[in-house]
Design an enzyme around this catalytic site. Structure first.
Site, PDB file in Angstrom:
ATOM      1  N   GLY A   1      27.221  29.372  53.662  1.00 52.51           N
ATOM      2  CA  GLY A   1      28.201  29.029  52.645  1.00 52.51           C
ATOM      3  C   GLY A   1      29.411  28.241  53.088  1.00 52.51           C
TER       4      GLY A   1
ATOM      5  CD  GLU B   1      21.472  34.481  55.744  1.00 47.77           C
ATOM      6  OE1 GLU B   1      21.699  34.024  54.600  1.00 47.77           O
ATOM      7  OE2 GLU B   1      21.026  35.620  55.915  1.00 47.77           O
ATOM      8  N   PRO B   2      23.975  29.299  58.093  1.00 45.20           N
ATOM      9  CG  PRO B   2      24.704  28.089  59.955  1.00 45.20           C
ATOM     10  CD  PRO B   2      24.093  29.407  59.561  1.00 45.20           C
ATOM     11  N   GLY B   3      23.572  26.317  56.188  1.00 46.51           N
ATOM     12  CA  GLY B   3      22.678  25.197  55.895  1.00 46.51           C
ATOM     13  C   GLY B   3      23.521  23.932  55.887  1.00 46.51           C
ATOM     14  NE  ARG B   4      27.246  22.975  50.861  1.00 49.29           N
ATOM     15  CZ  ARG B   4      26.717  22.739  49.641  1.00 49.29           C
ATOM     16  NH1 ARG B   4      26.613  21.505  49.223  1.00 49.29           N
ATOM     17  NH2 ARG B   4      26.335  23.730  48.872  1.00 49.29           N
TER      18      ARG B   4
ATOM     19  NE  ARG C   1      24.946  18.990  46.873  1.00 48.57           N
ATOM     20  CZ  ARG C   1      26.232  18.909  46.729  1.00 48.57           C
ATOM     21  NH1 ARG C   1      26.850  17.754  46.818  1.00 48.57           N
ATOM     22  NH2 ARG C   1      26.948  19.997  46.518  1.00 48.57           N
TER      23      ARG C   1
ATOM     24  CB  CYS D   1      14.805   6.836  31.377  1.00 44.65           C
ATOM     25  SG  CYS D   1      13.842   5.492  32.016  1.00 44.65           S
ATOM     26  CD  GLU D   2      17.287  12.900  32.475  1.00 47.78           C
ATOM     27  OE1 GLU D   2      18.344  13.554  32.395  1.00 47.78           O
ATOM     28  OE2 GLU D   2      16.187  13.394  32.714  1.00 47.78           O
TER      29      GLU D   2
ATOM     30  CE1 TYR E   1      20.647  23.880  49.968  1.00 47.02           C
ATOM     31  CE2 TYR E   1      22.865  23.244  50.661  1.00 47.02           C
ATOM     32  CZ  TYR E   1      21.846  24.176  50.615  1.00 47.02           C
ATOM     33  OH  TYR E   1      22.007  25.392  51.217  1.00 47.02           O
TER      34      TYR E   1
HETATM   35  N1  LLP Z   1      21.805  32.125  52.768  1.00 52.90           N
HETATM   36  C1  LLP Z   1      21.420  32.330  51.483  1.00 52.90           C
HETATM   37  C2  LLP Z   1      20.945  33.661  51.086  1.00 52.90           C
HETATM   38  C3  LLP Z   1      21.500  31.291  50.546  1.00 52.90           C
HETATM   39  O1  LLP Z   1      21.141  31.516  49.284  1.00 52.90           O
HETATM   40  C4  LLP Z   1      21.981  30.016  50.949  1.00 52.90           C
HETATM   41  C5  LLP Z   1      22.061  28.897  49.996  1.00 52.90           C
HETATM   42  C6  LLP Z   1      22.349  29.847  52.304  1.00 52.90           C
HETATM   43  C7  LLP Z   1      22.260  30.919  53.175  1.00 52.90           C
HETATM   44  C8  LLP Z   1      22.862  28.548  52.820  1.00 52.90           C
HETATM   45  O2  LLP Z   1      24.037  28.160  52.201  1.00 52.90           O
HETATM   46  P1  LLP Z   1      24.902  26.942  52.783  1.00 52.90           P
HETATM   47  O3  LLP Z   1      25.372  27.313  54.155  1.00 52.90           O
HETATM   48  O4  LLP Z   1      24.028  25.734  52.825  1.00 52.90           O
HETATM   49  O5  LLP Z   1      26.008  26.789  51.822  1.00 52.90           O
HETATM   50  N2  LLP Z   1      21.727  23.020  46.090  1.00 52.90           N
HETATM   51  C9  LLP Z   1      23.103  23.425  46.190  1.00 52.90           C
HETATM   52  C10 LLP Z   1      23.284  24.540  47.202  1.00 52.90           C
HETATM   53  C11 LLP Z   1      22.427  25.745  46.940  1.00 52.90           C
HETATM   54  C12 LLP Z   1      22.617  26.850  47.966  1.00 52.90           C
HETATM   55  C13 LLP Z   1      21.616  27.933  47.812  1.00 52.90           C
HETATM   56  N3  LLP Z   1      21.711  28.974  48.793  1.00 52.90           N
HETATM   57  C14 LLP Z   1      23.961  22.215  46.505  1.00 52.90           C
HETATM   58  O6  LLP Z   1      23.434  21.113  46.619  1.00 52.90           O
HETATM   59  O7  LLP Z   1      25.187  22.332  46.614  1.00 52.90           O
END
Ligand code: LLP
Length: 434
Positions: free
Chosen positions: A238, A288-291, A327, A361-362, A390
């Site tokens: 997050g 659990e970082p993604g972004r 997004r 087309c939107e 994402y």
């Molecule tokens: N852990 C869990 C349980 C999650 O549901 C998520 C993201 C993460 C970790 C990773 O979160 P991050 O570090 O990336 O913020 N599509 C959306 C974001 C959806 C996130 C869903 N869950 C966007 O483009 O902003």
């Protein structure tokens, strides 16, 4: 920080001129910087060094096999949410014993697969799911390692679609009910309690909500530690990133990277806010970082197809669409957009407002509205910044548009890491049975 900057008037990714990438692979194409991904990983790893921790990269943010491989080699574990993601982690050489399997709904087939491969734990979001995992594990004569996902009911101050830690959301088990569910779990023969998990939302740009959530869950953790000898506490992902960089001093000054932090509130702020409580808990911490790891490590390269004036507005129609990067359409999110060739002359630098839109087309198919940009022309190459997370992961074939290519830059080398789809690919799997 990220490794996209202008050199000699051209936007570079590390040591590679992005006009070369566009020439070689066409557009739209995602370009990722390996150096940026690894730098972000190391920063977080170093910031958490004072405590026992494991970084489980959230595969959903960008699941390209090469990105997973980079992170696996750096030592990362993975946060997966489907059998498909586990399959990808395998293909990338990742270790299932470092994978946490999350998600509010897992199928029997996915649970069996994850059990067979020996994931580190299942993050369980309801009693129903707990029973299901107990049954499936029993039928296989196995014990399933589990963590319950606690919903701490905190305000994360983010877009409502990606806030997950309040009672309004579908996620997790309420804090005041969770001890009872742990008691049930302890009585299940095929369940092994190994941890606690939470995730309060995504794109959170301040440290406080993380600290608040940890504070709220800490008493539960102490109790579970003494009762069940749990091994870890996963505090979720997050961490927000910077999407909007102020133009240096208003229109006409060109976007430049100043080598700032990748995160809106910096890894240091994050660590400073949470380490004291976590250290006191004396338990292994998972994040659990993604972004944070990949968001600013990628851009979407696109070319201007036409510039048109209509109803007093100017539109630049580009060859990428909402199917390539959804997004802005879905969350009204802001992405910086910059010309790959830096405007030089006074005339080129002249600013005007333009909507940068795709061919789908939107009316929701836009990347920017009323954006102050230099004069744009047909064939100009643009970079839509901060598209590493994402972006491709949420791309689709809507309007029967082919999925874009993905490429990786490492120093002065660049390569395709996913081919652009062909029109033949669009028909793949379709049948005419009747
Ligand atoms: N852990 C869990 C349980 C999650 O549901 C998520 C993201 C993460 C970790 C990773 O979160 P991050 O570090 O990336 O913020 N599509 C959306 C974001 C959806 C996130 C869903 N869950 C966007 O483009 O902003």
């Amino acid at each position: 920080m990220h490794l996209f900057e202008y050199r000699d008037g051209r936007l570079h990714c590390e040591d590679v001129d992005l006009t070369r990438v566009a020439k070689e692979f066409g557009t739209p194409t995602y370009v990722y910087s390996a150096g940026t991904v690894l730098d972000h990983y190391m920063r977080l790893d170093n910031a958490l060094a004072p405590i026992d921790h494991l970084i489980c990269y959230a595969v959903k943010a960008n699941s390209n096999r090469t990105i997973l491989k980079l992170l696996a080699e750096a030592g990362a574990g993975f946060d997966i949410v489907s059998g498909g993601e586990l399959f990808r982690v395998f293909a990338a050489g990742g270790d299932p014993a470092k994978c946490t399997f999350a998600g509010v709904g897992k199928s029997r087939e996915e649970i069996e697969y994850a059990l067979k491969e020996g994931v580190y734990c299942f993050n369980v979001e309801s009693e129903q799911e707990l029973e299901q995992i107990d049954n499936i594990a029993g039928a296989k004569n196995l014990r399933a390692p589990i963590a319950l996902r606690v919903n701490p009911d905190v305000e994360a101050h983010t877009h409502e679609y990606i806030a997950t830690g309040s009672h309004q959301n579908k996620f997790g088990i309420a804090l005041d009910h969770i001890a009872a569910v742990y008691e049930r779990a302890a009585r299940m023969r095929n369940i092994e309690i190994v941890g606690v998990q939470m995730h309060i939302g995504s794109q959170i740009t301040e440290a406080k909500p993380f600290a608040n959530a940890i504070d709220k869950v800490a008493p539960l953790l102490r109790e579970l530690k003494s009762k069940y000898a749990i091994k870890f506490f996963s505090i979720g992902g997050g961490m927000g990133i910077i999407y909007r960089r102020a133009l240096e001093s208003g229109p006409g000054k060109w976007w430049r990277d100043h080598g700032g932090e990748a995160s809106a509130f910096s890894v240091r702020d994050y660590a400073d806010a949470i380490l004291p409580q976590l250290r006191e808990l004396g338990i292994r911490i998972l994040v659990e970082p993604g972004r944070f790891l990949v968001g600013n490590a990628g851009v979407l390269l696109t070319r201007v197809l036409h510039v048109k004036q209509s109803g007093g507005k100017k539109f630049a129609i580009v060859d990428a669409g909402m199917n390539d990067l959804i997004r802005p359409a879905l969350y009204q999110s802001y992405h910086e957009i910059v010309p790959v060739k830096q405007p030089k002359t006074e005339r080129e630098r002249k600013i005007s407002k333009v909507d940068i839109v795709g061919p789908v087309c939107e009316s929701g198919d836009f990347f920017a509205r009323d954006r102050e940009m230099p004069e744009l022309h047909e064939d100009d190459l643009l970079a839509i910044m901060s598209g590493g997370a994402y972006g491709f992961a949420m791309a689709s074939n809507y309007n029967s548009r082919t999925l874009p290519a993905e490429s990786l830059v490492r120093g002065n080398k660049f390569a395709l890491i996913r081919k652009r789809q062909t029109w033949e690919d669009l028909l793949c799997g379709e049948m005419e049975p009747l």
